[in-house]
Scaffold this active site. Structure first.
Site, PDB file in Angstrom:
ATOM      1  N   HIS A 162       0.809  -1.229   0.000  1.00 50.23           N
ATOM      2  CA  HIS A 162       0.000   0.000   0.000  1.00 50.23           C
ATOM      3  C   HIS A 162       0.840   1.277   0.000  1.00 50.23           C
ATOM      4  O   HIS A 162       0.299   2.368  -0.099  1.00 50.23           O
ATOM      5  CB  HIS A 162      -0.951   0.026   1.199  1.00 50.23           C
ATOM      6  CG  HIS A 162      -0.260   0.284   2.507  1.00 50.23           C
ATOM      7  ND1 HIS A 162       0.423  -0.693   3.171  1.00 50.23           N
ATOM      8  CD2 HIS A 162      -0.123   1.408   3.238  1.00 50.23           C
ATOM      9  CE1 HIS A 162       0.946  -0.180   4.266  1.00 50.23           C
ATOM     10  NE2 HIS A 162       0.642   1.092   4.339  1.00 50.23           N
TER      11      HIS A 162
HETATM   12  C1  UD1 Z   1      -1.892   5.306   6.121  1.00 48.06           C
HETATM   13  C2  UD1 Z   1      -0.548   5.692   6.734  1.00 48.06           C
HETATM   14  C3  UD1 Z   1       0.433   4.527   6.607  1.00 48.06           C
HETATM   15  C4  UD1 Z   1      -0.158   3.265   7.206  1.00 48.06           C
HETATM   16  C5  UD1 Z   1      -1.504   2.973   6.546  1.00 48.06           C
HETATM   17  C6  UD1 Z   1      -2.152   1.751   7.142  1.00 48.06           C
HETATM   18  C7  UD1 Z   1      -0.027   8.097   6.544  1.00 48.06           C
HETATM   19  C8  UD1 Z   1       0.835   9.100   5.872  1.00 48.06           C
HETATM   20  N1  UD1 Z   1       0.046   6.835   6.054  1.00 48.06           N
HETATM   21  O1  UD1 Z   1      -1.681   5.140   4.733  1.00 48.06           O
HETATM   22  O2  UD1 Z   1       1.612   4.846   7.299  1.00 48.06           O
HETATM   23  O3  UD1 Z   1       0.724   2.180   6.991  1.00 48.06           O
HETATM   24  O4  UD1 Z   1      -2.363   4.115   6.739  1.00 48.06           O
HETATM   25  O5  UD1 Z   1      -3.243   1.293   6.402  1.00 48.06           O
HETATM   26  O6  UD1 Z   1      -0.726   8.425   7.485  1.00 48.06           O
HETATM   27  N2  UD1 Z   1      -9.186   4.958   2.050  1.00 48.06           N
HETATM   28  C9  UD1 Z   1     -10.373   4.277   1.998  1.00 48.06           C
HETATM   29  N3  UD1 Z   1     -11.000   4.003   3.179  1.00 48.06           N
HETATM   30  C10 UD1 Z   1     -10.505   4.373   4.366  1.00 48.06           C
HETATM   31  C11 UD1 Z   1      -9.286   5.086   4.398  1.00 48.06           C
HETATM   32  C12 UD1 Z   1      -8.627   5.353   3.236  1.00 48.06           C
HETATM   33  O7  UD1 Z   1     -10.869   3.928   0.957  1.00 48.06           O
HETATM   34  O8  UD1 Z   1     -11.126   4.062   5.400  1.00 48.06           O
HETATM   35  C13 UD1 Z   1      -8.456   5.224   0.793  1.00 48.06           C
HETATM   36  C14 UD1 Z   1      -8.725   6.602   0.265  1.00 48.06           C
HETATM   37  O9  UD1 Z   1      -8.861   6.516  -1.104  1.00 48.06           O
HETATM   38  C15 UD1 Z   1      -7.450   7.357   0.612  1.00 48.06           C
HETATM   39  C16 UD1 Z   1      -6.387   6.262   0.571  1.00 48.06           C
HETATM   40  O10 UD1 Z   1      -7.068   5.086   1.017  1.00 48.06           O
HETATM   41  O11 UD1 Z   1      -7.171   8.388  -0.241  1.00 48.06           O
HETATM   42  C17 UD1 Z   1      -5.217   6.554   1.439  1.00 48.06           C
HETATM   43  O12 UD1 Z   1      -5.591   6.691   2.833  1.00 48.06           O
HETATM   44  P1  UD1 Z   1      -4.626   7.508   3.851  1.00 48.06           P
HETATM   45  O13 UD1 Z   1      -5.101   7.350   5.241  1.00 48.06           O
HETATM   46  O14 UD1 Z   1      -4.430   8.876   3.326  1.00 48.06           O
HETATM   47  O15 UD1 Z   1      -3.234   6.773   3.730  1.00 48.06           O
HETATM   48  P2  UD1 Z   1      -2.910   5.212   3.725  1.00 48.06           P
HETATM   49  O16 UD1 Z   1      -2.393   4.859   2.372  1.00 48.06           O
HETATM   50  O17 UD1 Z   1      -4.036   4.375   4.259  1.00 48.06           O
END
Ligand code: UD1
Length: 378
Positions: free
Chosen positions: A211
């Protein structure tokens, strides 16, 4: 009726998947040590599959406050958490704010607490990959500068903190809270029908998770990794529970032998790791969990902030070059490494953290006893 004096008040912040796993043992230990705890969910992860299932499976109580920050660019997400957390912290006026790991919510709430003059504690302090192109590395460095209590999971983390100028008495080597949860829930995870329901047999498949932006947002890097997975799958079929970020990028480019699943909950994730012949990942937590479970792990990144999993555990950091990844995977399938569990990864880290915080908030003038430089908390 005589008033019972309330214990010290800890605000515990969790925002994203790995935070929920780390928060559980700390919340329980703080309560056992007489703290009143308030759980704040920032809403960085919000789906049932990314958040809800973790609360249910970990027996984590409902958050007292939900900040509903949601997704966005780093600045947008960090600012949304800060903007919502500041007035709440003002109202709650706790003795300490506890943040976990390296996600944007960690940095946001540490920054708000530090500026509000509220004591902040960082669980999983001192990890460094040395790679500042990772957003998590920036979050780790800044959170550690801001927090008064730095709870390190490993000796390398202690060294980083001291080298960066942290006051020795603020640094506490306490072990790994993610391992607290793993050891507490392993038997329950292994008793689940996870493998049978997917038609898998122990030792008969490999597990993939990806991811990180550097792997899944970079089209060429992702194509190379998918090609490598296809070659490995010819020898050992692979299952790939995908984070929403990853699923969106992979689309229909999956090679034969690799099976994409939706994100899995905590217990299924542990069951899938424990039954795997090999794990290929870019996750930090899975490097640690596979070490404790004794399952060979290849980290598809150029660096790790968790070197103990390489030195003592089953992990090899192999990067993302197709040939190197395939060669390492085939070699690992032939010659699986043996693992030792690192010292203090023993299920007691949460208890150690609560003990230090109880002393610190009761004697704040001492700046966080104990007085000996860099305490290894037993
Ligand atoms: C985040 C953390 C990462 C951690 C990971 C665990 C940061 C910078 N990164 O990355 O260190 O390893 O979480 O999973 O904080 N999304 C959904 N549903 C959700 C949440 C997110 O669909 O409930 C999708 C959205 O499209 C979003 C993308 O995931 O844009 C990224 O989510 P985000 O929390 O920004 O970062 P992660 O890649 O999950």
């Amino acid at each position: 009726m005589p008033q019972v004096p309330a214990g010290p008040h800890a605000v515990v912040v969790a925002g994203a998947r790995p935070n929920f796993v780390k928060a559980k043992p700390v919340l329980d230990a703080l309560a056992a040590d007489g703290f009143r705890t308030t759980l704040v969910h920032t809403g960085q992860h919000y789906d049932e599959a990314m958040s809800g299932v973790f609360f249910a499976e970990l027996d984590l109580r409902r958050p007292d406050h939900h900040l509903a920050a949601g997704s966005g660019s780093h600045a947008v997400q960090t600012a949304a958490v800060m903007t919502a957390f500041e007035p709440l912290l003002d109202r709650l006026a706790p003795d300490v704010v506890v943040v976990f790991g390296d996600v944007n919510s960690t940095l946001a709430c540490a920054l708000v607490a530090a500026k509000a003059g509220v004591r902040a504690a960082h669980v999983e302090a001192g990890l460094r990959s040395g790679d500042r192109s990772m957003p998590e590395e920036i979050n780790r460095i800044v959170a550690d500068r801001l927090c008064a209590d730095l709870f390190a999971p490993s000796p390398d983390a202690v060294e980083h903190l001291l080298r960066e100028g942290a006051a020795p008495r603020s640094v506490h080597l306490v072990g790994n809270v993610m391992v607290d949860t793993l050891l507490a829930r392993r038997d329950e995870a292994l008793a689940r029908p996870t493998l049978a329901e997917l038609g898998l047999h122990p030792g008969g498949y490999g597990l993939v998770t990806l991811h990180r932006p550097a792997n899944v947002d970079d089209v060429a890097a992702l194509a190379g990794l998918l090609a490598a997975l296809g070659e490995i799958a010819a020898r050992c079929p692979l299952v790939f529970p995908a984070h929403p970020r990853t699923a969106a990028r992979v689309g229909d480019r999956l090679p034969p032998g690799v099976r994409l699943l939706g994100p899995v909950g905590y217990l299924d994730s542990v069951a899938l790791q424990a039954g795997a012949r090999i794990v290929l990942t870019d996750s930090g937590g899975i490097q640690e969990e596979s070490t404790v479970l004794g399952v060979p792990c290849l980290t598809l990144r150029e660096s790790t902030e968790r070197p103990l999993t390489v030195i003592e555990g089953t992990n090899r950091v192999v990067g993302r070059d197709r040939r190197v990844v395939v060669t390492a995977a085939l070699d690992t399938l032939e010659h699986p490494p043996a693992a030792r569990r690192p010292a203090l990864w023993d299920g007691q880290a949460g208890r150690r953290i609560a003990r230090v915080l109880a002393q610190a908030v009761r004697a704040p003038a001492a700046g966080g006893v104990p007085a000996d430089p860099v305490a290894t908390v037993r």
